[in-house]
Design an enzyme around this catalytic site. Structure first.
Site, mmCIF file in Angstrom:
data_model
loop_
_atom_site.group_PDB
_atom_site.id
_atom_site.type_symbol
_atom_site.label_atom_id
_atom_site.label_comp_id
_atom_site.label_asym_id
_atom_site.label_seq_id
_atom_site.Cartn_x
_atom_site.Cartn_y
_atom_site.Cartn_z
ATOM 1 N N ASP A 231 2.200 5.026 -0.067
ATOM 2 C CA ASP A 231 1.783 6.272 0.567
ATOM 3 C C ASP A 231 2.066 7.418 -0.389
ATOM 4 O O ASP A 231 3.128 8.038 -0.359
ATOM 5 C CB ASP A 231 2.544 6.468 1.884
ATOM 6 C CG ASP A 231 1.967 7.601 2.710
ATOM 7 O OD1 ASP A 231 0.878 8.093 2.371
ATOM 8 O OD2 ASP A 231 2.613 7.998 3.699
ATOM 9 N N LYS B 267 0.871 -1.178 0.000
ATOM 10 C CA LYS B 267 0.000 0.000 0.000
ATOM 11 C C LYS B 267 0.910 1.231 0.000
ATOM 12 O O LYS B 267 1.491 1.583 1.021
ATOM 13 C CB LYS B 267 -0.919 0.010 1.221
ATOM 14 C CG LYS B 267 -1.948 1.129 1.217
ATOM 15 C CD LYS B 267 -2.837 1.087 2.443
ATOM 16 C CE LYS B 267 -3.970 2.086 2.327
ATOM 17 N NZ LYS B 267 -3.516 3.481 2.143
ATOM 18 N N GLU C 30 3.073 1.798 4.935
ATOM 19 C CA GLU C 30 1.717 2.122 5.395
ATOM 20 C C GLU C 30 0.846 0.887 5.597
ATOM 21 O O GLU C 30 -0.068 0.882 6.408
ATOM 22 C CB GLU C 30 1.058 3.079 4.397
ATOM 23 C CG GLU C 30 -0.243 3.668 4.892
ATOM 24 C CD GLU C 30 -0.868 4.621 3.886
ATOM 25 O OE1 GLU C 30 -1.846 5.292 4.248
ATOM 26 O OE2 GLU C 30 -0.387 4.680 2.744
#
Length: 308
Positions: free
Chosen positions: A22, A20, A156
């Site tokens: 950022d 994921k 993240e």
């Protein structure tokens, strides 16, 4: 296509797992010589991040891509704060991590299984020879170990996706799940308090979210700011002052409040959310120019429970 929040990582043979990132979610379109790069709310990124827009010219086919624009700090980690101020950080590497291919040479492939779309995407990117366009790789099945690796790297979190998932636009799907290392979410800035002691500009931001199409209070934060972000944010709020509270009830704060029009969306980290939708210990991270205030809803952060 948007991901639904999940409460924990899991292992499953029918799923793949990606980092994921950022950064700014961005759609890229190449139509012959015409390049478009924009956020999910239609904000153009072409002039804001010209190296990425220029890199898209190297694609050998017309295509529509989905990915994340990321700026790496000196420790080679994504930094959203530095990406926000890219003009001051042009010496740092900026990359476009691409995780999906929606159209190629006018052919709509959103109905194809995810892994097939990713195979086509990887083949497309190999032909560019441009290092700014990065294929977002994945691991299969081992979501728990992958999450621990992301956590150890201070990332993240991860995204879990069903291998056979179709790409469904404008949908928050349970075929895609986001599993966070740190609790983050967006809030709408509706006011600020008067600063105390030696602090300048403002003391805390008053935060709101939508519930049943009405703005409701979700907390306030006075932490996470530098002197520069205090000044810059204060300047952005001045044209929005209206001195009218958006809430039906009176909220408890320690200093007088200046109310503003609910137009600015910010990202926050927090320890937990109460049953009433209030954030505990929220910390300001950044403004989110790529997010629409209408997306900031209390129900969006109710996590899907994964049964192992």
């Amino acid at each position: 296509m948007l991901a639904t929040l999940a409460d924990k990582p899991f292992d499953d043979r029918g799923w793949v797992f990606e980092i994921k990132w950022d950064g700014y979610r961005a759609i890229a379109e190449r139509k012959n010589e015409l390049i478009q790069l924009y956020s999910r709310n239609g904000l153009s990124f072409s002039e804001k991040f010209p190296p990425i827009a220029d890199a898209l010219v190297s694609l050998k086919h017309n295509a529509i891509l989905d990915g994340e624009i990321v700026l790496l700090d000196k420790n080679n980690r994504p930094s959203f704060q530095k990406l926000q101020h890219y003009g001051e950080n042009k010496a740092l590497p900026i990359l476009y991590y691409i995780f999906d291919l929606l159209f190629i040479d006018k052919k709509d492939i959103r109905h194809l299984p995810l892994l097939q779309r990713k195979e086509l995407l990887q083949a497309l990117l190999k032909k560019t020879g441009n290092d700014l366009l990065r294929y977002c790789d994945h691991v299969e099945e081992q979501g728990i170990a992958f999450f621990e690796s992301a956590k150890n790297a201070s990332l993240e979190g991860i995204i879990a996706k069903k291998m056979d998932s179709k790409y469904v636009c404008n949908t928050r799907s349970k075929d895609w799940l986001k599993i966070k290392n740190v609790n983050t979410r967006e809030g709408i800035i509706v006011g600020y308090t008067k600063p105390r002691n030696s602090r300048k500009y403002f003391g805390a931001l008053i935060l709101a979210q939508f519930k049943n199409n009405k703005l409701v209070y979700m907390g306030h934060t006075g932490t996470g700011f530098t002197q520069k972000t205090l000044r810059d944010l204060w300047k952005k709020m001045q044209p929005l002052i209206n001195n009218k509270s958006p809430f039906n009830e009176k909220i408890k704060v320690n200093m007088p409040v200046t109310w503003i029009q609910p137009k600015l969306v910010c990202e926050l980290k927090y320890t937990e959310m109460t049953k009433d939708g209030l954030l505990r210990h929220p910390v300001f991270l950044a403004l989110r120019i790529d997010k629409n205030k209408n997306e900031v809803k209390q129900s969006k952060e109710l996590a899907v429970h994964i049964i192992s």
